[in-house]
Scaffold this motif. Structure first.
Motif, PDB file in Angstrom:
ATOM      1  N   GLU A 173     -21.013 -18.085  48.935  1.00  0.00           N
ATOM      2  CA  GLU A 173     -22.120 -17.550  48.148  1.00  0.00           C
ATOM      3  C   GLU A 173     -21.947 -16.051  47.895  1.00  0.00           C
ATOM      4  OE1 GLU A 173     -25.556 -18.606  50.375  1.00  0.00           O
ATOM      5  OE2 GLU A 173     -25.462 -20.744  49.844  1.00  0.00           O
ATOM      6  N   LEU A 174     -21.475 -15.335  48.906  1.00  0.00           N
ATOM      7  CA  LEU A 174     -21.242 -13.898  48.743  1.00  0.00           C
ATOM      8  C   LEU A 174     -20.155 -13.633  47.712  1.00  0.00           C
ATOM      9  CD1 LEU A 174     -21.369 -12.868  52.508  1.00  0.00           C
ATOM     10  CD2 LEU A 174     -22.933 -12.052  50.738  1.00  0.00           C
ATOM     11  N   LEU A 175     -19.100 -14.435  47.733  1.00  0.00           N
ATOM     12  CA  LEU A 175     -18.001 -14.267  46.777  1.00  0.00           C
ATOM     13  C   LEU A 175     -18.460 -14.585  45.353  1.00  0.00           C
ATOM     14  CD1 LEU A 175     -15.122 -15.842  48.882  1.00  0.00           C
ATOM     15  CD2 LEU A 175     -15.190 -13.469  48.076  1.00  0.00           C
ATOM     16  N   VAL A 176     -19.197 -15.674  45.210  1.00  0.00           N
ATOM     17  CA  VAL A 176     -19.684 -16.062  43.889  1.00  0.00           C
ATOM     18  C   VAL A 176     -20.666 -15.023  43.352  1.00  0.00           C
ATOM     19  CG1 VAL A 176     -21.056 -17.772  42.640  1.00  0.00           C
ATOM     20  CG2 VAL A 176     -19.286 -18.520  44.247  1.00  0.00           C
ATOM     21  N   LYS A 177     -21.520 -14.539  44.227  1.00  0.00           N
ATOM     22  CA  LYS A 177     -22.479 -13.501  43.814  1.00  0.00           C
ATOM     23  C   LYS A 177     -21.762 -12.249  43.352  1.00  0.00           C
ATOM     24  CE  LYS A 177     -26.566 -11.030  45.511  1.00  0.00           C
ATOM     25  NZ  LYS A 177     -27.478 -10.811  46.676  1.00  0.00           N
ATOM     26  N   ALA A 178     -20.586 -12.008  43.924  1.00  0.00           N
ATOM     27  CA  ALA A 178     -19.814 -10.804  43.582  1.00  0.00           C
ATOM     28  C   ALA A 178     -18.864 -11.039  42.418  1.00  0.00           C
ATOM     29  CB  ALA A 178     -19.034 -10.329  44.805  1.00  0.00           C
TER      30      ALA A 178
END
Length: 301
Positions: A34-39
């Motif tokens: 989720e952190l990677l996708v958000k970024a």
């Protein structure tokens, strides 16, 4: 020579983001994904290559259960990971107890923000200590400085440390060095190398072949030393990673993982002038690692 890169370049130019390999199971990596996708990493660009699995400890929680029943004998509970905390509090419930049955004087110490958030929000317990830098070395140093005093020479603080059964003893040695602390370690879970299918290994190799053909870089991320060792053990028994090493960017969550990466890579690279670059996150958190992966431009020195 290992070049550890902690800085990143960001000139606000939108770049092609290469595939990111997560070396944990998909179900165990939701927050990181989720952190990677958000970024700005696309979900379809995430490739899961699980190198770590979690099972019950060999003693089937006997030591942990015994420590929970005797929790009043301890001064502090120390959790180095969310998984360790989850295992501990789950066993409290499994034994027929409730969180409020724990001794009133017990204090809780954690290493990182994810564990702190879990305990404060999900368990609804306060966290009494968390170091400024999220690693075990800083934890030992800051805990001794902030949580002990001279009275503990006669009455050492007693710490209960539930964690993985394969953890090294350095943290305990660092804490007990002062003679003000006694640590009791119990196994909260066991980490093992999962069986990876030939199909998944084949897909991973195909991805490397594609990156090499396109002169692109595969971003390979690691969050623990055990993940690193299991990864190289799996790959080395199936194909020669050396052929693709120039098209891999290695990302590490912290100095211990970086050191393990260096050890494993230099086992397969023997050239004396080879320079290995490992990109290390600013902090030992998934958020910082995701930020490092996304902001790192694709170039080699």
């Amino acid at each position: 020579m290992i070049l550890v890169k902690k800085d990143f370049i960001n000139d606000n130019v939108k770049l092609y983001l290469m595939p990111v390999v997560i070396t944990r199971a998909k179900d165990d990596s939701q927050s990181f994904a989720e952190l990677l996708v958000k970024a700005s990493v696309k979900a379809e660009d995430l490739f899961y290559f699980p190198c770590l699995d979690f099972v019950n400890p060999d003693d089937d929680f006997n030591a942990l259960d015994d420590a929970i029943r005797k929790n009043q004998e301890f001064d502090w509970l120390v959790f180095l990971s969310k998984r360790a905390a989850d295992s501990f509090f789950s066993r409290v419930l499994d034994l027929g107890g409730h969180f409020f049955h724990l001794a009133q004087h017990l204090k809780i110490a954690v290493v990182g923000p994810a564990t702190r958030e879990f305990i404060e929000n999900d368990v609804n317990f306060p966290v009494d200590f968390c170091p400024n830098e999220f690693n075990s070395d800083s934890f030992a140093k800051e805990f001794k400085l902030n949580c002990t005093d001279d009275t503990n020479y006669l009455n050492p603080l007693k710490l209960l440390l539930p964690r993985t059964s394969i953890a090294d003893s350095k943290l305990i040695e660092d804490l007990e060095e002062s003679k003000k602390i006694e640590v009791v370690q119990v196994d909260a879970y066991k980490t093992v190398k999962p069986t990876i299918s030939d199909d998944l290994i084949g897909k991973f190799k195909d991805l490397l072949v594609e990156m090499k053909a396109e002169n692109q870089f595969l971003k390979l991320s690691f969050t623990s030393s055990q993940c690193v060792r299991n990864f190289f053990e799996t790959i080395n028994s199936n194909f020669d990673l050396k052929e693709f090493i120039a098209n891999i960017e290695f990302y590490s969550i912290g100095p211990k993982v970086t050191a393990t990466l260096g050890e494993e890579i230099y086992k397969i690279i023997s050239e004396p002038d080879f320079k290995l670059t490992i990109f290390q996150s600013e902090e030992a958190t998934l958020g910082s690692l995701a930020e490092k992966i996304v902001n790192r431009q694709a170039f080699k020195e």
